[in-house]
Design a protein around this motif. Structure first.
Motif, PDB file in Angstrom:
ATOM      1  N   ARG A 131       6.604  18.201  50.440  1.00  0.00           N
ATOM      2  CA  ARG A 131       6.478  17.467  49.188  1.00  0.00           C
ATOM      3  C   ARG A 131       7.780  16.762  48.963  1.00  0.00           C
ATOM      4  N   SER A 132       7.724  15.461  48.844  1.00  0.00           N
ATOM      5  CA  SER A 132       8.950  14.698  48.725  1.00  0.00           C
ATOM      6  C   SER A 132       9.644  15.060  47.423  1.00  0.00           C
ATOM      7  N   GLN A 133      10.969  15.290  47.504  1.00  0.00           N
ATOM      8  CA  GLN A 133      11.707  15.656  46.291  1.00  0.00           C
ATOM      9  C   GLN A 133      12.198  14.415  45.571  1.00  0.00           C
ATOM     10  N   ALA A 134      12.762  13.479  46.345  1.00  0.00           N
ATOM     11  CA  ALA A 134      13.362  12.319  45.702  1.00  0.00           C
ATOM     12  C   ALA A 134      12.545  11.062  45.933  1.00  0.00           C
ATOM     13  N   GLY A 135      11.468  11.174  46.699  1.00  0.00           N
ATOM     14  CA  GLY A 135      10.748   9.963  47.082  1.00  0.00           C
ATOM     15  C   GLY A 135      11.239   9.528  48.452  1.00  0.00           C
ATOM     16  N   GLY A 136      10.515   8.594  49.057  1.00  0.00           N
ATOM     17  CA  GLY A 136      10.916   8.160  50.390  1.00  0.00           C
ATOM     18  C   GLY A 136      10.062   6.994  50.822  1.00  0.00           C
ATOM     19  N   ALA A 137      10.147   6.658  52.101  1.00  0.00           N
ATOM     20  CA  ALA A 137       9.327   5.569  52.610  1.00  0.00           C
ATOM     21  C   ALA A 137       8.900   5.910  54.017  1.00  0.00           C
ATOM     22  N   CYS A 138       7.740   5.376  54.408  1.00  0.00           N
ATOM     23  CA  CYS A 138       7.194   5.696  55.725  1.00  0.00           C
ATOM     24  C   CYS A 138       7.943   4.915  56.797  1.00  0.00           C
ATOM     25  N   ASP A 139       8.346   5.625  57.861  1.00  0.00           N
ATOM     26  CA  ASP A 139       9.154   4.995  58.912  1.00  0.00           C
ATOM     27  C   ASP A 139       8.325   4.549  60.105  1.00  0.00           C
ATOM     28  N   CYS A 140       6.998   4.620  59.984  1.00  0.00           N
ATOM     29  CA  CYS A 140       6.174   4.302  61.137  1.00  0.00           C
ATOM     30  C   CYS A 140       6.440   2.857  61.565  1.00  0.00           C
ATOM     31  N   GLY A 141       6.690   2.678  62.846  1.00  0.00           N
ATOM     32  CA  GLY A 141       6.933   1.336  63.346  1.00  0.00           C
ATOM     33  C   GLY A 141       8.409   0.991  63.446  1.00  0.00           C
ATOM     34  N   ASP A 142       9.286   1.868  62.916  1.00  0.00           N
ATOM     35  CA  ASP A 142      10.719   1.560  62.961  1.00  0.00           C
ATOM     36  C   ASP A 142      11.369   2.324  64.110  1.00  0.00           C
ATOM     37  N   SER A 143      11.660   1.621  65.188  1.00  0.00           N
ATOM     38  CA  SER A 143      12.124   2.337  66.381  1.00  0.00           C
ATOM     39  C   SER A 143      13.575   2.788  66.249  1.00  0.00           C
ATOM     40  N   ASN A 144      14.269   2.388  65.161  1.00  0.00           N
ATOM     41  CA  ASN A 144      15.624   2.904  64.949  1.00  0.00           C
ATOM     42  C   ASN A 144      15.600   4.340  64.480  1.00  0.00           C
ATOM     43  N   VAL A 145      14.498   4.713  63.843  1.00  0.00           N
ATOM     44  CA  VAL A 145      14.455   6.020  63.189  1.00  0.00           C
ATOM     45  C   VAL A 145      13.573   6.996  63.955  1.00  0.00           C
ATOM     46  N   MET A 146      12.533   6.471  64.636  1.00  0.00           N
ATOM     47  CA  MET A 146      11.665   7.393  65.369  1.00  0.00           C
ATOM     48  C   MET A 146      11.250   6.803  66.720  1.00  0.00           C
ATOM     49  N   ARG A 147      10.836   7.699  67.615  1.00  0.00           N
ATOM     50  CA  ARG A 147      10.422   7.247  68.956  1.00  0.00           C
ATOM     51  C   ARG A 147       9.080   6.538  68.874  1.00  0.00           C
ATOM     52  N   GLU A 148       8.916   5.562  69.739  1.00  0.00           N
ATOM     53  CA  GLU A 148       7.717   4.736  69.620  1.00  0.00           C
ATOM     54  C   GLU A 148       6.452   5.515  69.929  1.00  0.00           C
ATOM     55  N   ALA A 149       6.583   6.579  70.712  1.00  0.00           N
ATOM     56  CA  ALA A 149       5.395   7.356  71.063  1.00  0.00           C
ATOM     57  C   ALA A 149       4.702   7.893  69.818  1.00  0.00           C
ATOM     58  N   GLY A 150       5.471   8.062  68.748  1.00  0.00           N
ATOM     59  CA  GLY A 150       4.887   8.664  67.546  1.00  0.00           C
ATOM     60  C   GLY A 150       4.269   7.652  66.601  1.00  0.00           C
ATOM     61  N   PHE A 151       4.384   6.346  66.912  1.00  0.00           N
ATOM     62  CA  PHE A 151       3.817   5.347  65.999  1.00  0.00           C
ATOM     63  C   PHE A 151       2.308   5.535  65.903  1.00  0.00           C
ATOM     64  N   CYS A 152       1.753   5.145  64.753  1.00  0.00           N
ATOM     65  CA  CYS A 152       0.311   5.282  64.610  1.00  0.00           C
ATOM     66  C   CYS A 152      -0.377   4.066  65.224  1.00  0.00           C
ATOM     67  N   LYS A 153      -1.716   4.120  65.261  1.00  0.00           N
ATOM     68  CA  LYS A 153      -2.464   3.042  65.927  1.00  0.00           C
ATOM     69  C   LYS A 153      -2.147   1.682  65.307  1.00  0.00           C
ATOM     70  N   ARG A 154      -2.000   1.652  63.986  1.00  0.00           N
ATOM     71  CA  ARG A 154      -1.815   0.344  63.330  1.00  0.00           C
ATOM     72  C   ARG A 154      -0.472  -0.283  63.668  1.00  0.00           C
ATOM     73  N   HIS A 155       0.562   0.564  63.790  1.00  0.00           N
ATOM     74  CA  HIS A 155       1.894  -0.018  63.941  1.00  0.00           C
ATOM     75  C   HIS A 155       2.397   0.037  65.369  1.00  0.00           C
ATOM     76  N   ARG A 156       1.496   0.385  66.280  1.00  0.00           N
ATOM     77  CA  ARG A 156       1.944   0.495  67.662  1.00  0.00           C
ATOM     78  C   ARG A 156       2.051  -0.893  68.296  1.00  0.00           C
ATOM     79  N   ILE A 157       1.148  -1.802  67.869  1.00  0.00           N
ATOM     80  CA  ILE A 157       1.099  -3.116  68.511  1.00  0.00           C
ATOM     81  C   ILE A 157       2.261  -3.945  67.987  1.00  0.00           C
ATOM     82  N   LYS A 158       3.016  -4.502  68.891  1.00  0.00           N
ATOM     83  CA  LYS A 158       4.091  -5.402  68.466  1.00  0.00           C
ATOM     84  C   LYS A 158       3.430  -6.749  68.199  1.00  0.00           C
ATOM     85  N   SER A 159       3.017  -6.963  66.947  1.00  0.00           N
ATOM     86  CA  SER A 159       2.103  -8.085  66.731  1.00  0.00           C
ATOM     87  C   SER A 159       2.811  -9.371  66.330  1.00  0.00           C
TER      88      SER A 159
END
Length: 1850
Positions: A131-159
């Motif tokens: 449960r977010s304490q301070a709030g946050g934002a979804c990092d899906c698609g940001d390869s600086n913060v997470m490995r690309e293997a974990g991206f979801c179907k929508r953000h996997r395509i470099k469109s």
């Protein structure tokens, strides 16, 4: 041009016209027109004043203009088409449920929204939900913060590639409209802000403005959600300097704009931030003034004026002190760059927008808007720079804020998005001096709460520390800034910059020194403190967060050789800061007494970087260590902490209150230990390895205040310590030495070894769950350090050292969780008491570990007695720390060891087994780590000379062990026994004697001399320091003014350490000559000294092990040991001693005897307890049937004897003094939850799956009763069915009896008892006085014998007709109202209790309220409910047979008496007596048709089991067995006929014809009445007379062959036979026969006496049980005719009402899905059906699947919250709810509730209450079974102990 108030159509037209115009030639004119229109529409005057309508109007205009007159939705679609959605960027606020996957994350802060998480592939990853304490934002698609293997179907395509270009005209209007829209927003913000007056902040006004602006910001937020195309327009508008200049500069004719610009300038000034124009003037005075740090630093444009502009907290607090000035001057040297001053010249909208966002304390909407823009890369960079530029301003606002918590969360919400990205952080560091800004801001923030340090030299101290009582520290206000700092230090590139920048390091050390020595504790010596301050929480948190975590962050980048330079820098500036600190507190060489601070962050920085340097960077330790003097100073304070820990545990600090214990515990607690105690001990180890060992050891004993105890004399005086504390302080000192010498955490262990040691220590203390282990293993606080919880090494080490114990379930026991327990070989080889001592927070844990170790040795047969802590081999020391070994080989330590061994042998006071244990441990350590250089055999001449100054010839323990000491001179009080003795002649045979007489006058005066010498060497130049030292040290040793005079005595000792050890062995074993050198028998021992038999054992084993090691190491030692053992009689110690020894022997014997006595008592107690358990609990032992004494052997009638558990008397229950059973009455709807499908219902987890309660037993019975009431006479309907399927009263007992008058006085005493009970005495609740089971009533026992035994014996020969007649006559007798006896009164009161147990709606079914028929129905239904429930508890059938499983727990017999007594009061009019209708053909058929009223219920529609109970309960009690059998036989005929009728309806018309004919053929045979074919034929022919078969065909039996008919009939009759058998069992005793399922019918029938003689099974038919009282065909015809006449009137209902006994399945709870996430995802966002909001605490009922709001005020009805209400409607007061957000189940029972626990466990068998860990949870079937079992058996009250009242608030 249309005015502002134009209609929607006009607006669209105008917009379209302008759009085309702008595209055309007259663009400039149109632009002017547009600007004028917007100025008018968006004028701020229309804002706050004009209220909501104006705002809505303005937004409406904006929408029209943006879309250029198109419909808004289609515009949105059009823009969305151009969205290159590569990033998710969804922003959420606090309390949102998000996911974090450590396998995919690069940054530890990475988080995903639920949608992206579920669309990505994370199976098998290490993830959790949070449960977010301070709030946050979804990092899906940001390869600086997470490995690309974990991206979801929508953000996997470099469109980006395939998104078409945005057409120019689509967003043309936006580019013109938005600048003015944003400017209008800023104007509103300027207008609304009034600088708060100093005394009352105008928070209300701010909120008002924000409310007005909400729609504007929401509009912007909607724009950001349109995707990339719109975001880039917004970015352009927000960051363009041109737009800002044109619109906002306030130059121009618009008066309104001018005014707002002035307000803006005022606001800037008010914030203490000057506008660039004033800057130059102030910059000049600045250098001399030194008023404000920020002025010097040039940070955020603060200037000297800021002091006046802002409130006083910015002023220099201790300006008068030189120190304040000095500190600040030091800071000014780091000034980097004056250009930072220009920051707050806002150059674009974004900058001013952020400024106002901060001013308004980060309103949530604004934050969300600013974050929603982040997916735009240009914006991200611009925004980050803006944020950094406002950093100081953020800090000031935060400090002043009243809502600092909310504000902190929002700041971090933003900053974590910016600083987690390494690339961005690096860029900002380089371009905006991020590090300088951060460090300076932190420094400035802390400077506002400094106070003078009182450590050491209170008067002259120049050191300042933070004041832990200030709000800034108490409320963790610094947290957001520190957290950002830690975040950016986790990036290698940024950390490197920091470590290379000397100026920054100096500033940082300066910052750290503010915490050095904070929260000083002074020992209270006289009275207890009045007020216990809790500031220590703040102090520990501050050191961990502000000092330790940044330190770990930096350390994580110093892992390789190339980083040596960084370490040198840190160490250098750290030492400088320490030197300054020592100077500031005026420290020379002695710490001030009775003070301690646990906070030495500078020491710890120094220690940790040293450790890193040696471990990872291969630096030479000596090159970075300071000189000896500095080392001596460095060791003082950490050593002081170790001594104080010991003092605190010795209760020397009790007057300081509990908080001091709290500090001692926090210091070693798992989250702090590796930032506190571990570095401290490591630093001491480093100092010890480099300083003179004698000096170090003597300092330790001096610090621990036990120097005076270390004398050979039997009495001594301690000037600094009370005697009651001596023992524990001595134990403390020795334990500390053992820790210091054994720990290898920083001295050579690898990370994996450390992890393993930590884990073993924790597991040895207690079995642990996986999560508590993770919590207890001190991990590196910095998330990037490598050992992350759940990392591979953690799991592999865990599986290597521990076995998993799966959760076990004892029904009724507590719910276990999955635990890890140490493997046997771990106990055998790896149990390390030293590590355990280091890591225990509570002293009892050490004991617990030893107990478990003892148990292991007993169990595995390794050692039977009480073992001593085992000695564990250590990891080899890293070469840099070899000096540590010198401590073990220094004379001072050997003297101490010798003295203590001697004192223990002589039984001096204040010595314990623990002391001996530690002494032996130290000796063994010394033998294990002996310095190789000394050749053992050569007694060189040097040895002789060296021994003049001391006891021992050399410093090697191996050789010193055999050195004999003859005489010792001691200082003793005159009263001591040693004084009387004559000193021996000095001409002793030993040549050394004379030198010793002079040399050993007193052990430690010598030590003092050495210290003095040592100090002189060091302080050669500082002569004044020497002056201070000398008197102090000399004073210390001769105790001045000690009351009894000390005299010198000479003691004859003549022992060596070896001889003392051997004598100790004798003493421990209690036998003379118990030690025999093992190598005499077996020479191999010396070659392989590692013998398993020595590894576990007690003190004797330890001594044997040590002697063996000594012998192995030196031949001389071996020889001397043999010699000592040869002197058969040991040397006679002085006379006094022998008596003491005798005393100890006596003591031992006495102890042994006491122990035996205790064993005996315990055994007796245990057997007593066992016998109590047998009587009280349900132990199946034949002699324990207290209440239900079944005397089978006795033929005659015996009265039942009852024991009263209150007064203890036994006797029968009488009319005057009745006895009662302790019972619990509870309303139950369990029976109503049976369904007629065997497939259990699932809990709905999608919208499609819904549960409808139509097929439950309760619903069907309800429908049936209502239908009957529609067509038949009410009073007759109420006897044709049973109620109580819902809200029936269930009666259960624990089997204990008590006198009812005793019970009343017991209740009185409970009522007066003020103790808070878990139950409500006013509601009649109590606990059974004997077994403490919950109860709420007492059921009187009917006098006389329980079981009619005599009547059961005699088989009567009366014929059926006579019996039928007798039964009728008995029923005719009117129940006389019983005489007023105590018994009848009690029976009435218990009846009232039974009635009030359930709600009125479950007892009133009659059409005329309050009719007696209601009571009648209710009473026999209570009996029915209890019988049915017992049947359910037996699994729905009676195949298991046997005595009732609830044998002596059953109270049905008593219950029947109570019910029967009340039912006899209602006379049944003989005309309506159902018995007549069953046994006599009626004469007059027409009488019914004449009457106006509704007819009676036809006999075939009546429920036979209900008729049975009515018959039995209206007969006089006790009932005769023969009458009972007669009633059953008659009722069976009716039941059978009902079965045939139901069957006839089920078969097809052709089949009916066939049966009718075949039956007619056999009708006249002799067995006609006992053949179902004949009877079926007859039924069909009779029923055919009415219109019964006319309706369309009903569900047909598949194959109508004789077997299936027989089977159908048996199944139809079984429920009745089961109920009847149970009833017979309870009324007449006798066991129930057990059988196979297929023969249940025959067995029960013969048991009930329906089967004349048991025939062989193959020719058996159910019809052979029939015994017709009158000719069968007449009866059947009469019963069928009733139906026929009903069918004439209502042919549609005839079939529906025929009794169909469906096959009820046992009651079940809903089936739950395997994975908890399925439930959670569906329910936690689901809206409540009643209030249509998403509940804060959603819950779901596990009985029926209803979704409810727990504690929700929204769904409250007449003061009942929804869960309580539902528990009454669904379970008649019992509710079982699964709390969605907590994964736990709560039970509501009546007015109480309890937390039951969770049925979902994680992969390690653990609950996750409140989903704190967020690991995936899986259903635990066993637990769910236990829950269901408790629900069905109504045992929640007995099994769950923690009940509390819910006051209807759940």
């Amino acid at each position: 041009m249309a005015g502002a108030g134009a209609s929607g159509r006009d607006k669209r037209a105008t917009a379209a016209r302008l759009k085309t115009a702008l595209g055309g030639e007259s663009g400039a004119a149109a632009a002017g027109e547009l600007r004028a229109l917007l100025e008018r529409v968006l004028a701020p005057a229309a804002g706050p004043g004009g209220g909501g309508e104006a705002a809505a109007e303005a937004l409406e205009w904006c929408r029209c203009l943006l879309s250029g007159g198109e419909p808004w939705d289609s515009f949105v679609q059009a823009v969305r088409a151009y969205d290159p959605a590569t990033l998710c960027g969804l922003v959420w606020t606090a309390n949102f449920v998000a996911y974090r996957c450590r396998t995919c994350g690069i940054s530890p802060c990475m988080s995903l929204c639920a949608e992206c998480f579920h669309q990505g592939e994370h199976a098998g990853h290490d993830y959790n939900m949070f449960r977010s304490q301070a709030g946050g934002a979804c990092d899906c698609g940001d390869s600086n913060v997470m490995r690309e293997a974990g991206f979801c179907k929508r953000h996997r395509i470099k469109s980006n590639s395939n998104v078409p270009c945005v057409p120019k005209d689509l967003l043309m209007m936006s580019e013109l409209v938005l600048p003015q829209f944003i400017f209008s927003l800023i104007q509103h913000l300027r207008e609304g802000y009034n600088e708060p007056a100093l005394d009352l902040p105008s928070e209300k006004d701010l909120h008002k403005i924000l409310q007005v602006l909400e729609p504007h910001v929401s509009f912007l937020e909607d724009l950001t959600k349109m995707g990339g195309a719109m975001r880039s327009v917004l970015t352009q508008v927000l960051t363009s300097q041109q737009f800002y200049k044109d619109l906002s500069s306030g130059v121009g004719e618009n008066a309104c704009a001018k005014k707002s610009h002035e307000k803006y300038l005022i606001a800037l000034k008010g914030s203490g931030l000057a506008f660039p124009e004033d800057k130059i003037a102030c910059g000049m005075q600045e250098q001399g003034a030194g008023t404000s740090t920020l002025a010097v630093q040039g940070l955020a444009g603060a200037t000297a004026t800021s002091g006046q502009g802002d409130s006083s907290d910015e002023e220099d607090q201790d300006g008068s002190q030189g120190v304040g000035k000095r500190k600040r001057v030091k800071l000014s040297s780091t000034t980097k760059d004056q250009s930072i001053m220009d920051v707050l010249k806002h150059k674009c909208f974004l900058e001013e927008l952020l400024f106002w966002t901060i001013k308004y304390e980060f309103p949530q909407k604004m934050v969300t808007f600013l974050l929603n823009m982040l997916p735009d890369q240009d914006y991200k960079i611009a925004f980050t720079k803006t944020f950094v530029q406002h950093y100081a301003f953020i800090m000031k606002t935060l400090k002043k804020s009243h809502e600092s918590d909310t504000m902190s969360n929002r700041i971090v919400h933003i900053s974590v998005q910016l600083f987690s990205n390494e690339e961005l952080a690096r860029q900002v560091t380089e371009e905006c001096q991020l590090l300088d800004i951060m460090v300076t801001v932190l420094l400035y923030m802390m400077e506002s709460c400094l106070i003078k340090s009182e450590l050491q030299d209170e008067e002259n101290s120049l050191h300042v520390v933070v004041n832990c009582g200030e709000a800034l520290l108490k409320n963790n206000t610094y947290w957001p800034l520190v957290s950002d700092f830690i975040n950016i230090l986790s990036h290698q590139s940024v950390a490197k910059k920091f470590l290379e920048d000397h100026g920054l390091l100096v500033t940082w050390m300066n910052f750290v020194s503010f915490f050095q020595g904070m929260n000083l504790n002074k020992r209270e010596l006289n009275e207890h403190v009045e007020f216990e301050s809790q500031t220590y929480y703040a102090a520990f948190a501050a050191e961990l967060e502000a000092c330790a975590q940044p330190m770990w962050g930096l350390l994580s980048h110093c892992k390789v050789r190339e980083t040596q330079e960084y370490t040198r820098n840190v160490v250098r500036y750290c030492l400088e800061a320490l030197q300054d600190w020592f100077d500031a507190i005026n420290f020379v060489d002695e710490p001030a007494p009775n003070q301690v601070t646990f906070h030495l962050p500078l020491h710890r920085y120094f220690a940790m970087f040293l450790s890193k340097a040696v471990k990872c960077q291969e630096l030479d330790l000596d090159t970075i260590l300071p000189d000896q003097e500095m080392l001596m100073k460095l060791m003082i304070h950490p050593l002081q902490i170790q001594a104080s820990l010991s003092e605190i545990h010795s209760n020397m600090w009790v007057r300081n209150g509990l908080q001091i214990k709290g500090q001692a515990m926090t210091y070693v607690q798992s989250h702090f230990c590796n930032s506190m105690i571990d570095p401290d001990i490591y630093l001491l180890q480093v100092c010890a390895s480099r300083l003179d060992p004698d000096y170090f050891i003597s300092s330790v004993f001096e610090r621990f205040k036990v120097v005076d105890l270390l004398t050979m004399a039997s009495q001594h005086q301690n000037t600094v310590l009370d005697s009651e504390h001596e023992r524990s302080m001595l134990e403390g000192a020795l334990t500390f030495l053992v820790l210091l010498l054994s720990l290898r955490l920083h001295l050579g262990m690898t990370d994996d070894e450390i992890l393993r040691a930590e884990m073993v220590a924790q597991l040895c203390m207690n079995d642990r769950t996986h999560s508590s282990l993770l919590d207890l293993i001190p991990e590196n606080p910095n998330p990037k350090s490598g050992i992350i919880p759940g990392s591979l090494s953690f799991e592999s080490v865990l599986s290597a050292v521990a076995d998993f114990k799966a959760p076990v379930f004892e029904p009724g026991g507590s719910m276990q969780q999955g635990m890890y327990t140490p493997k046997a070989e771990v106990w055998d080889k790896e149990f390390d008491p030293v590590m355990v001592i280091l890591r225990t927070v509570y002293r009892r844990d050490v004991q617990s570990a030893m107990d478990r170790y003892t148990a292991f040795l007993k169990q595995s047969g390794k050692f039977p007695g009480n073992p001593w802590p085992p000695y564990k081999k250590r990891t080899p020391l890293h070469p840099s720390y070899k000096g540590l070994i010198k401590l073990l080989h220094c004379k001072t330590l050997h003297i101490v060891l010798f003295t203590l061994l001697y004192k223990i042998l002589m039984d001096h006071q204040n010595l314990s087994e623990h002391v001996l244990c530690m002494v032996l441990y130290l000796i063994e350590l010394g033998l294990e780590n002996s310095p190789e250089q000394e050749s053992d055999e050569e007694e060189s001449a040097g040895g002789q000379e060296r021994c003049h100054d001391s006891w021992f010839p050399g410093s090697n323990l191996v050789s010193n062990m055999r050195h004999f000491i003859n005489y010792v001179r001691v200082r003793v009080p005159e009263t001591a026994p040693e004084v009387k003795r004559e000193p021996p002649a000095s001409t002793s045979s030993d040549g050394l004697a004379s030198s010793q007489n002079s040399g050993t006058a007193q052990v430690f005066s010598l030590v003092a001399e050495r210290r003095k010498k040592f100090q002189e060497i060091i302080n050669r130049n500082t002569s004044e320091a020497n002056q201070v030292v000398r008197p102090k040290t000399s004073m210390k040793w001769s105790a001045p003014g000690a009351t009894p005079q000390l005299t010198t005595a000479i003691l004859e000792v003549k022992e060596s350490i070896l001889s003392l050890l051997i004598k100790l062995h004798h003493k421990l074993s209690g036998k003379q000559n118990s030690y025999y050198p093992p190598w005499l028998d077996d020479v191999d021992v010396l070659i392989h000294p590692e013998i398993p038999r020595y590894s576990h054992g007690d003190g004797m084993t330890a001594v044997e092990r040590i002697l063996l090691k000594a012998a192995v190491q030196s031949r001389l030692n071996k020889r001397i040991i043999e010699e000592i053992c040869r002197k058969v009689t040991p040397p006679v110690p002085p006379k006094k001693i022998s008596s003491a020894e005798k005393k100890t022997l006596d003591k031992e014997e006495r102890r042994q005897k006491a122990r035996e006595r205790q064993q005996k008592l315990l055994a007796e107690f245990a057997s007593r307890q066992k016998s109590f358990m047998e009587t009280a609990m349900d132990v199946e032992s034949p002699d324990a049937d207290i209440a239900m004494e079944v005397a089978t052997s006795e033929q005659h009638v015996s009265e039942a004897i009852y024991d009263c558990v209150i007064c203890g008397q036994s006797g029968p229950s009488t009319e005057d003094r009745p006895t009662g059973l302790v019972v619990l009455l509870q309303a139950s709807s369990v029976l109503g939850q049976c369904r007629n499908s065997t497939e259990p219902k699932k809990l709905p987890t999608t919208e499609e799956e819904q549960i409808y309660p139509w097929d439950t037993c309760a619903a069907l019975h309800d429908v049936r009763l209502t239908t009957l009431q529609r067509y038949f006479k009410d009073s007759s309907c109420l006897q044709a069915v049973s109620i109580g399927w819902e809200g029936g009263v269930y009666v259960q007992t624990c089997g204990h009896t008590l006198h009812i008058d005793c019970h009343k006085s017991y209740m009185e005493s409970l009522r007066n008892d003020q103790v808070l009970q878990g139950f409500s005495v006013d509601k009649g609740e109590f606990t059974c006085p004997l077994c403490r089971q919950f109860a709420n009533s007492v059921l009187p026992c009917y006098p006389g014998n329980n079981v009619e035994r005599s009547l059961w014996q005699s088989h009567s020969n009366k014929c059926m007709q006579d019996l039928v007649q007798e039964v009728e006559d008995l029923q005719e007798q009117l129940g006389t109202f019983p005489s007023e006896t105590n018994l009848s009164k009690e029976m009435e009161s218990v009846m009232k209790d039974i009635k009030s147990t359930t709600q009125k709606k479950y007892t009133d079914y009659s059409k005329s309220p309050g009719s007696p028929d209601n009571d009648f129905l209710f009473m026999y239904s209570v009996a029915r409910t209890n019988l049915e429930l017992e049947l359910v508890h037996r699994g729905g059938n009676l195949c298991s047979g046997g005595a009732s499983t609830a044998g002596k727990r059953s109270c049905l017999n008593q219950l029947f008496h109570v019910l029967a007594m009340h039912m006899r009061l209602y006379s049944i009019d003989s005309a309506y007596n159902p018995w007549r209708k069953l046994t006599q053909p009626m004469q007059d058929k027409n009488s019914e048709l004449i009457s106006e009223e509704l007819p009676e219920v036809p006999v075939l529609y009546r429920d036979v089991s209900s008729l049975l109970l009515i018959q039995i309960l209206t007969m006089p009690q006790p009932l005769h067995k023969e009458h009972f059998t007669c009633i059953i036989k008659v009722l069976f005929t009716l039941l059978y006929t009902q079965g045939l009728a139901a069957l006839s309806v089920k078969c097809s018309a052709e089949d009916r014809m066939a049966w009718k004919e075949s039956g007619a053929l056999k009708k006249n045979t002799s067995t006609g009445e006992k053949s179902w074919e004949v009877l079926l034929g007859h039924v069909i022919s009779e029923l055919s007379k009415g219109k019964i078969y006319e309706e369309g065909e009903t569900d047909e039996l598949t194959v109508v062959n004789p077997d299936s008919v027989e089977c159908y009939l048996q199944q139809f009759c079984l429920p009745f036979l089961r109920i009847t058998s149970l009833l017979q069992h309870h009324l007449f005793g006798g066991d129930l026969p057990s059988c196979q399922e297929d023969e249940e019918f025959t067995v029960l029938a013969s048991c009930l006496g329906l089967l004349p003689s048991f025939q062989s099974a193959h020719q058996f038919t159910s019809a052979s049980c029939l015994d017709w009282p009158v000719p069968a065909f007449d009866m059947i015809s009469q019963w069928c005719s009733e139906l026929a006449s009903f069918a004439d009137r209502h042919s549609d209902q005839v079939k529906a009402l025929l009794i169909q006994e469906p096959k009820w399945d046992l009651p079940r709870l809903l089936q739950l899905p395997e994975n908890y996430n399925t439930i959670f995802q569906y329910y936690h966002r689901k809206t409540c059906t009643v209030c249509t909001k998403v509940p804060k605490d959603p819950a779901v009922c596990l009985v029926c699947g209803t979704f409810v709001c727990l504690k929700g005020l929204c769904c409250k009805q007449q003061s009942y919250c929804e869960c309580v209400l539902h528990s009454q409607n669904c379970g008649a007061g019992t509710g079982i709810f699964l709390l969605i957000n907590a994964s736990v189940i709560i039970i509501i029972r009546g007015h109480r509730f309890c937390l039951w626990g969770s049925v979902y466990l994680d992969a390690h068998g653990e609950e996750d209450r409140d989903l704190r860990r967020g690991k995936p949870l899986y259903i635990c079937k066993e637990r769910y079974k236990v829950l269901e079992q408790q629900w069905v058996s109504h045992t929640f009250d007995h099994i769950n102990k923690r009940w509390g009242p819910h006051y209807n608030g759940l």
